[in-house]
Scaffold this motif. Sequence first.
Motif, mmCIF file in Angstrom:
data_model
loop_
_atom_site.group_PDB
_atom_site.id
_atom_site.type_symbol
_atom_site.label_atom_id
_atom_site.label_comp_id
_atom_site.label_asym_id
_atom_site.label_seq_id
_atom_site.Cartn_x
_atom_site.Cartn_y
_atom_site.Cartn_z
ATOM 1 N N ILE A 14 86.403 25.926 26.704
ATOM 2 C CA ILE A 14 87.497 26.090 25.790
ATOM 3 C C ILE A 14 87.736 27.787 25.615
ATOM 4 C CG2 ILE A 14 88.352 25.764 23.617
ATOM 5 C CD1 ILE A 14 87.294 22.729 23.726
ATOM 6 N N ALA A 15 86.703 28.343 25.244
ATOM 7 C CA ALA A 15 86.816 29.687 24.969
ATOM 8 C C ALA A 15 87.150 30.297 26.146
ATOM 9 C CB ALA A 15 85.306 29.890 24.292
ATOM 10 N N THR A 16 86.684 30.074 27.285
ATOM 11 C CA THR A 16 86.911 30.723 28.735
ATOM 12 C C THR A 16 88.536 30.508 28.654
ATOM 13 O OG1 THR A 16 84.671 30.509 29.481
ATOM 14 C CG2 THR A 16 86.519 30.890 30.993
ATOM 15 N N LEU A 17 88.880 29.293 28.550
ATOM 16 C CA LEU A 17 90.359 29.190 28.660
ATOM 17 C C LEU A 17 91.207 29.984 27.905
ATOM 18 C CD1 LEU A 17 92.747 27.395 29.965
ATOM 19 C CD2 LEU A 17 92.382 25.595 28.252
ATOM 20 N N LEU A 18 90.898 30.142 26.574
ATOM 21 C CA LEU A 18 91.605 30.874 25.437
ATOM 22 C C LEU A 18 91.553 32.338 26.112
ATOM 23 C CD1 LEU A 18 90.312 29.257 22.224
ATOM 24 C CD2 LEU A 18 92.689 29.109 23.476
ATOM 25 N N PHE A 19 90.375 32.718 26.523
ATOM 26 C CA PHE A 19 90.729 34.411 27.290
ATOM 27 C C PHE A 19 91.214 34.316 28.058
ATOM 28 C CE2 PHE A 19 86.804 35.195 24.419
ATOM 29 C CZ PHE A 19 87.112 36.509 23.912
ATOM 30 N N ALA A 20 91.315 33.229 29.297
ATOM 31 C CA ALA A 20 91.989 33.282 30.458
ATOM 32 C C ALA A 20 93.506 33.509 29.968
ATOM 33 C CB ALA A 20 92.089 32.223 31.218
ATOM 34 N N CYS A 21 93.925 33.094 28.723
ATOM 35 C CA CYS A 21 95.428 32.929 28.423
ATOM 36 C C CYS A 21 95.857 34.576 27.814
ATOM 37 C CB CYS A 21 95.818 31.681 27.511
ATOM 38 S SG CYS A 21 95.582 30.276 27.989
ATOM 39 N N ILE A 22 94.957 35.184 27.390
ATOM 40 C CA ILE A 22 95.225 36.405 26.570
ATOM 41 C C ILE A 22 94.467 37.581 27.116
ATOM 42 C CG2 ILE A 22 95.257 35.166 24.656
ATOM 43 C CD1 ILE A 22 92.626 36.581 23.841
ATOM 44 N N PHE A 23 93.944 37.682 28.634
ATOM 45 C CA PHE A 23 92.994 38.863 28.806
ATOM 46 C C PHE A 23 94.268 39.732 29.375
ATOM 47 C CE2 PHE A 23 93.605 36.945 32.834
ATOM 48 C CZ PHE A 23 93.450 37.926 33.654
ATOM 49 N N ARG A 24 95.394 39.461 29.673
ATOM 50 C CA ARG A 24 96.430 40.338 29.992
ATOM 51 C C ARG A 24 97.386 40.691 29.144
ATOM 52 N NH1 ARG A 24 96.287 44.062 33.478
ATOM 53 N NH2 ARG A 24 94.998 43.641 35.231
ATOM 54 N N THR A 25 97.203 40.291 27.796
ATOM 55 C CA THR A 25 97.788 40.988 26.603
ATOM 56 C C THR A 25 97.204 42.258 26.120
ATOM 57 O OG1 THR A 25 96.628 39.465 24.892
ATOM 58 C CG2 THR A 25 98.407 38.345 26.066
ATOM 59 N N PRO A 26 98.090 43.002 25.440
ATOM 60 C CA PRO A 26 97.466 44.319 24.892
ATOM 61 C C PRO A 26 96.318 44.149 24.007
ATOM 62 C CG PRO A 26 99.892 44.319 24.652
ATOM 63 C CD PRO A 26 99.643 42.657 25.031
ATOM 64 N N PHE A 27 96.261 42.888 23.251
ATOM 65 C CA PHE A 27 94.930 42.668 22.502
ATOM 66 C C PHE A 27 93.607 42.890 23.133
ATOM 67 C CE2 PHE A 27 91.876 39.170 21.249
ATOM 68 C CZ PHE A 27 91.420 39.806 20.020
ATOM 69 N N ALA A 28 93.586 42.555 24.414
ATOM 70 C CA ALA A 28 92.384 42.406 25.288
ATOM 71 C C ALA A 28 92.474 43.591 26.182
ATOM 72 C CB ALA A 28 92.223 41.458 26.061
ATOM 73 N N ALA A 29 93.302 44.503 26.155
ATOM 74 C CA ALA A 29 93.218 45.840 26.959
ATOM 75 C C ALA A 29 91.915 46.509 26.945
ATOM 76 C CB ALA A 29 94.274 46.890 26.229
ATOM 77 N N GLY A 30 91.303 46.940 25.857
ATOM 78 C CA GLY A 30 89.811 47.474 25.985
ATOM 79 C C GLY A 30 89.012 46.676 26.663
ATOM 80 N N LEU A 31 88.841 45.418 26.735
ATOM 81 C CA LEU A 31 88.097 44.426 27.257
ATOM 82 C C LEU A 31 88.429 43.803 28.724
ATOM 83 C CD1 LEU A 31 87.852 41.966 24.194
ATOM 84 C CD2 LEU A 31 86.639 43.963 24.452
ATOM 85 N N ARG A 32 89.604 44.282 29.220
ATOM 86 C CA ARG A 32 89.899 43.754 30.583
ATOM 87 C C ARG A 32 89.099 44.091 31.822
ATOM 88 N NH1 ARG A 32 95.495 45.391 30.403
ATOM 89 N NH2 ARG A 32 95.654 43.748 28.623
ATOM 90 N N GLY A 33 88.590 45.154 31.823
ATOM 91 C CA GLY A 33 87.817 45.540 32.965
ATOM 92 C C GLY A 33 86.493 44.653 33.285
ATOM 93 N N TRP A 34 86.035 43.833 32.216
ATOM 94 C CA TRP A 34 84.925 42.938 32.640
ATOM 95 C C TRP A 34 85.134 41.615 32.399
ATOM 96 C CZ3 TRP A 34 83.361 40.346 28.291
ATOM 97 C CH2 TRP A 34 83.655 40.908 26.941
#
Length: 433
Positions: A14-34
């Motif tokens: 469930i946590a992975t699904l949530l991250f899959a939905c937001i990893f390309r939003t600005p919120f996750a810009a600093g984390l996107r590399g990994w």
Amino acid sequence: MFFLLKSLKLLLVIATLLFACIFRTPFAAGLRGWTFGLILFISLGIIASELITWKGERTKTKLIIQFLVVAIASSGFFIATGTEARFNWIKHSVLNTEIIRLENLGRHFVVGYRNFDEVRELVSKRAIGGVFITARNVQNKTKDEIKQEIQTLQTIRQGQGLPPLWIATDQEGGMISRLSPPLTLLPQLSSLIDSAAIDRSKDEVVNYAKTHGSELAEVGVNLNFAPVVDLNKGVISPNDKFSQIYQRAISTDANIITKVASWYCQTLEEYGVRCTLKHFPGLGRVETDTHLEDAELQTPVEELAREDWIPFRTLMSDTQSLTMLSHAKLVAVDPEHPTSFSKSVVTGILRDDWNYNGILITDDFSMGAVYRSKDGLRNATVKAINAGVDLVLISYDKDLYYEAMDALLKADLRNELEQQALEESRRRLETIS
């Protein structure tokens, strides 16, 4: 034990699904590399482990739980890969657009970066008009190393026969000093002010500005996102996490702001560094944070003209500064759109009523007030250019540049870009370069 293990797996997918939905939003810009790789690793790992153990005696309940884990893990995998594939296709399409079209529309973007090679490619393809540098770009670097990177970009630009790139930063002093270190960390500009005898503060302000101007010019920065000329109305709100104008504003007095900002900007100009007056129409009265959400300026225009707009209007005439447009909605004029892409405000007030023919730059389009607006990033970019904005800033999440540029390219093909606005903007940008 079975149910405990499956419950943990269920929470993980469930946590992975949530991250899959937001990893390309600005919120996750600093984390996107990994983050993308981690999403795939977890999703595929759990799917594989469940398929391996699928056989064997199972109750109906166990099968349902197992199926649910696989289904959610699969959803996360496909959402992440689909989102990433879409981004890469847009990026590929933008970078492979004919050079002349990239140059014509790219001049309207100032872009931040996390990878120097990527921003160098954008410059090589004439795809941007400026670069924003901040703390992550100068960490553990000397002034000479920063200067060399900037000069590399400007040399490419010079070889193309184009005007120099805007090299911008946020060096207000105090809490917003993105290049300190290695540049000198100075206090808030407001700390120098003797409000009872403002003219006595001139020498201190000028010396302060000389430090900023000389150090910025030394490394190759030619545009500073300072000073803050918003009126300090003492607004302290739990909904304002990052803007905090009450800490950054020069004064509560519009005339004092005008004097101090004029001394500051005129001094920077002596070093070839332009100021940026921010954040029109003023954030001093705004209680929510445009970094995160929608914000409204409810004050009547007449009151703003008597107070908040005095520094903007005076300095826009008396200095060579650019003006930054905030994402707050000026409700009395346009309750539907943030100022940064409101035609009623940009064209109606600044271009027509004030006859302002200087450069207008938006605040960062990575901010929630734009990205999460009903228009979204794509429509906001098109509306900003059509409204008479010259430069769109995308500083925090540079990947949004490709989406924004793609929107302009497609709008251009559909004849949805106003050619008069583009031509007038081109002339302004060429005149000031």
